[in-house]
Scaffold this active site. Structure first.
Site, mmCIF file in Angstrom:
data_model
loop_
_atom_site.group_PDB
_atom_site.id
_atom_site.type_symbol
_atom_site.label_atom_id
_atom_site.label_comp_id
_atom_site.label_asym_id
_atom_site.label_seq_id
_atom_site.Cartn_x
_atom_site.Cartn_y
_atom_site.Cartn_z
ATOM 1 N N HIS A 401 11.274 16.577 41.214
ATOM 2 C CA HIS A 401 11.102 17.990 40.862
ATOM 3 C C HIS A 401 12.446 18.671 40.675
ATOM 4 O O HIS A 401 12.696 19.363 39.691
ATOM 5 C CB HIS A 401 10.295 18.686 41.966
ATOM 6 N N ARG A 542 -0.253 17.796 28.692
ATOM 7 C CA ARG A 542 -0.864 16.735 29.481
ATOM 8 C C ARG A 542 -1.766 17.318 30.566
ATOM 9 O O ARG A 542 -1.430 18.350 31.144
ATOM 10 C CB ARG A 542 0.260 15.915 30.119
ATOM 11 N N ASN A 662 9.195 6.935 33.721
ATOM 12 C CA ASN A 662 9.434 7.239 35.132
ATOM 13 C C ASN A 662 8.459 6.428 35.978
ATOM 14 O O ASN A 662 8.825 5.814 36.970
ATOM 15 C CB ASN A 662 9.206 8.727 35.416
ATOM 16 N N CYS A 710 8.389 9.890 26.756
ATOM 17 C CA CYS A 710 8.598 11.210 27.349
ATOM 18 C C CYS A 710 9.109 11.086 28.775
ATOM 19 O O CYS A 710 9.243 12.071 29.481
ATOM 20 C CB CYS A 710 7.352 12.073 27.257
HETATM 21 C C1 PEP Z 1 6.674 9.504 33.357
HETATM 22 O O1 PEP Z 1 6.007 8.916 34.219
HETATM 23 O O2 PEP Z 1 7.630 8.980 32.754
HETATM 24 C C2 PEP Z 1 6.367 10.896 33.025
HETATM 25 C C3 PEP Z 1 6.962 11.482 32.007
HETATM 26 O O3 PEP Z 1 5.468 11.546 33.825
HETATM 27 P P1 PEP Z 1 5.855 12.239 35.211
HETATM 28 O O4 PEP Z 1 7.332 12.170 35.362
HETATM 29 O O5 PEP Z 1 5.331 13.600 35.169
HETATM 30 O O6 PEP Z 1 5.125 11.331 36.181
HETATM 31 MG MG MG Z 2 4.290 9.838 34.988
#
Ligand code: PEP
Ligand code: MG
Length: 758
Positions: A401, A542, A662, A710
């Site tokens: 975060h 999303r 991520n 993303c």
């Molecule tokens: C990811 O998992 O790469 C992503 C963009 O989603 P989040 O970071 O919100 O889990």
């Molecule tokens: Mg994610």
């Protein structure tokens, strides 16, 4: 006179014919080949509402609280019905129909486009708000003209004017009626190289109507033509799988497969290239500035459909970009006065007084220019984070975060320091370096402190043109404006977690206390900020994906399941499908936004594993009134399962797949993304992760599904190189990285082009 012919219109007739009408008139007057047509003037519209006496009622109806979505919807309906139900005076009807009968053979298919007179408002977003109708004939013409008038009062338009404080009665609307060009081939042309400004003409061309090229749904041929010699310097012939055509029967625009013998065929003949070159010279001379032109070829004639100045030229050499991983200049933080190290999560160098924040109620002690030092940031901290000069956290990685929000706010941050809250002393002056990930003792001289990267850059240059789209990630609606200013091609990921977590209650508790409608309204208003800011650029929103430990801290969090490992637990689509009570409200919010005119929204589902997840989510979308056949929607690829099942996901009907690296990294390597103890082996470029991504892109290309990234890794040059090489459709980066990624993409694309001709 209700109508004027384009031949008689000039650029300074803006008040009479609106922005679009004036620009087409100007081109026609300059002797350029523009399809014939006329404009139902803005004064015709004004006389219509005034003579019928509906003007006062109309303007009173739309004076509403624009944040109240029910009131907004009611205002739109009242205004729309008033206009549609008020008969058009006979003389106006006759004049419009007479003019129509003089276009072409008298039974032409025409395009009917709104052309508002205040399109020169500072915000380009205004221009795209009103309706356009294609392939119209006499039968529907008058109704469509009225629909254009009524579109001045779409929910989006009312919201926009109210928010900007722009009076409703100061905007009028003209309607352009122009013969459709049933193009055999079409495309765009830049009269200068759009990023270097070099004196050459760049043409993109594809079969069929231009929509496909303009919207980027087909890869066009690319021609680079020297303006000195007229020679085609390079012609790159694309594999053109689909084309946009007018259906003979319905008159609607439809996508068709390109016949196999024309897929690899060069679209433009040498004569057509020469004609485009000639027109390019003419139009640039006329406007005295480089132009970006939409053109079409019909029965051997080249027509110009639109021309506007290129805004992307002449990147001044700011002398700031050096080589190196991030391509950014660095004010070196030298010496051994480093108090503590962590991960550089948001770039920039800042000095300030450290404020150790252990409890939320200490936040009011954070003054303007302080450095927040805390275990981990939470959504409630955002107001204080905005005041701060920098952020330091004990916990968390590059996707935490603190990292995400600091980047969006443009505040330097160092995360995952381990024990920053214990090592640093409250009140001591420190300097943090968000590139290097260091916190040093003392104050850095003012001139060495550094603004977020994009603010330090010159404002004039916009973006390098790339075939791979470069988008931006947005997690806090307040960052949408900064994000849009990067010139990104859209939002690749709009997270709604922040909007929900800042309610201070779990969604279930919030709904219990405030009702379903209030939850929908919260989502509508957060998402709308980004959708509005970017319109008409696409915004991928999303559905909710917050792990239970994040909900636990909120009111109502005591009802969350206790999980050993929330990252592997009840989150994303699995929670939505298991208990759809909240999930379906999110989809209803998206549906509301579509109804309000935000047709730039795309829906994305998080953490899917297989086709069953996707089909069930798709059914929920349908139940919420979103037609999956009409809207763009897709999924995140965040688990190895999703990557390995991509063919089945494609069969389930997705339009796009977006790599959430991520999560994909943590699930492939079994490394908790938020655990600083294993941060050194968290590697998005690990061969296993790259193999999953590479194979997925390959399959998606075969089956016509768009791919994107993303996750945070989309901001890393090495990942960008890998993805562009593999043929990814778009890359979504952090706000601060958009410009570097645009350049990196361009570099790789140019190398690929060169390799293909050498
Ligand atoms: C990811 O998992 O790469 C992503 C963009 O989603 P989040 O970071 O919100 O889990
Ligand atoms: Mg994610």
């Amino acid at each position: 006179m209700a109508v004027v012919w384009l031949d008689d219109v000039r650029a300074d007739d803006l008040d009479l014919v609106g922005g679009k009408g004036a620009s087409l008139g100007e081109l026609t007057g300059a002797g350029l080949p523009v399809p014939p047509g006329f404009v139902v003037t803005a004064s015709t519209y004004r006389a219509f509402i005034e003579d019928a006496g509906i003007d006062d009622e109309l303007f009173a109806a739309v004076e509403v609280d624009h944040e109240d979505s029910e009131a907004l919807q009611a205002a739109h309906e009242t205004a729309h019905d008033l206009i549609m139900e008020t008969p058009m005076p006979d003389d106006v009807r006759e004049e419009i129909l007479d003019a129509y009968r003089s276009v072409g053979e008298g039974d032409a298919f025409v395009a009917v486009r709104s052309s508002a007179t205040a399109e020169d408002l500072p915000d380009a977003s205004f221009a795209g708000q009103q309706e356009t109708f294609l392939n119209i004939t006499e039968e529907d013409l008058l109704d469509r003209v009225k629909e254009c008038w009524a579109s001045l009062f779409s929910e989006r338009a009312i919201y926009y004017r109210n928010r900007k404080g722009f009076p409703h009665d100061k905007v009028d609307i003209a309607v352009v009626v122009q013969q459709m060009v049933d193009a055999e081939k079409s495309g765009v042309m830049f009269t200068r190289h759009p990023s270097t400004g070099k004196k050459e003409i760049i043409i993109e061309a594809a079969w069929g109507l231009g929509e496909a090229v303009v919207s980027g749904t087909v890869s066009p041929d690319n021609y680079v033509v020297s303006r000195e010699t007229g020679e085609v310097e390079t012609a790159t012939i694309a594999d053109k799988k689909t084309m946009c055509v007018r259906d003979e029967e319905s008159g609607e625009t439809v996508m068709r497969d390109v016949p196999s013998d024309r897929r690899h065929e060069r679209v433009l003949t040498d004569d057509e290239v020469s004609r485009l070159l000639e027109l390019g010279e003419l139009v640039e001379d006329h406007y005295e500035t480089p132009q970006d032109v939409e053109w079409a070829v019909y029965e051997g004639e080249v027509y110009m459909l639109q021309s506007r100045p290129i805004t992307t030229i002449a990147e001044a050499d700011d002398g700031e970009e050096d080589e190196g991983d991030s391509g950014r200049s660095r004010a070196a933080a030298t010496g051994d006065d480093v108090l503590i190290r962590g991960l550089g999560a948001s770039p920039g160098i800042a000095s300030g007084r450290a404020r150790i924040v252990t409890k939320l109620d200490h936040l009011d002690q954070v003054a303007e220019g302080d450095i927040i030092v805390t275990e981990m940031t939470m959504p409630d901290m955002v107001p204080a984070m905005k005041r701060a000069a920098g952020i330091v956290t004990d916990e968390g990685g590059m996707t935490s975060h603190a990292a995400i929000v600091s980047r969006e706010l443009g505040v330097p941050a160092v995360v995952g320091t381990g024990d920053g809250t214990k090592t640093l002393e409250d009140g001591e002056v420190v300097t943090i370096d968000g590139d290097k990930g260091t916190v040093r003792e003392g104050e850095e001289p003012e001139e060495k402190q550094r603004q977020p990267v994009e603010e330090a850059r010159p404002k004039t240059p916009v973006k390098p043109m790339t075939a791979t789209e470069v988008k931006v990630n947005v997690s806090i609606p307040e960052a949408a404006e900064r994000a849009a200013a990067t010139g990104a091609d859209g939002v690749g990921l709009l997270r709604i977690e922040h909007m929900v977590l800042t309610l201070g209650k779990t969604p279930e508790r919030f709904i219990e206390q405030n009702g379903e409608r209030a939850y929908v309204d919260e989502i509508v208003s957060g998402v709308r900020e980004a959708a509005e800011e970017f319109y008409p650029r696409p915004v991928r929103v999303r559905t909710l994906d917050a792990p239970t430990d994040e909900f636990r801290q909120l009111e109502g969090g005591e009802n969350e399941p206790r999980e050993h490992n929330p990252m592997l637990g009840y989150r994303g689509i699995r929670r939505g499908l298991d208990n759809p009570s909240v999930f379906r409200l999110e989809l209803q919010a998206f549906r509301r936004l579509f109804d309000m005119g935000y047709d730039n929204l795309e829906v994305m589902f998080p953490l899917v594993n297989d086709a069953e997840d996707v089909l069930r989510a798709k059914e929920h979308m349908r139940e919420a009134g979103i037609d999956p056949e009409k809207r763009e929607w897709g999924v995140m690829i965040e688990t190895p399962a999703a990557a390995l099942c991509i063919e089945e996901l494609a069969d389930a009907g997705i339009d796009f797949a977006s790599f959430g690296t991520n999560d994909l990294t943590q699930y492939t390597l079994a490394v908790d993304r938020n655990n600083e103890h294993v941060a050194d082996i968290y590697d998005e470029l690990h061969p296993a992760v790259l193999k999953l991504i590479g194979d997925t892109i390959e399959t998606c290309r075969e089956v016509g599904v768009k791919t994107s990234i993303c996750g945070q890794a989309g901001s890393k040059p090495k990942m960008v190189q890998f993805l562009v090489d593999k043929g990814v459709s778009s890359i979504s980066a952090n706000i601060d990285a958009v410009r570097d990624v645009q350049h990196e993409v361009k570099r790789v694309e140019q190398r690929l082009l060169l390799d293909s001709v050498r």
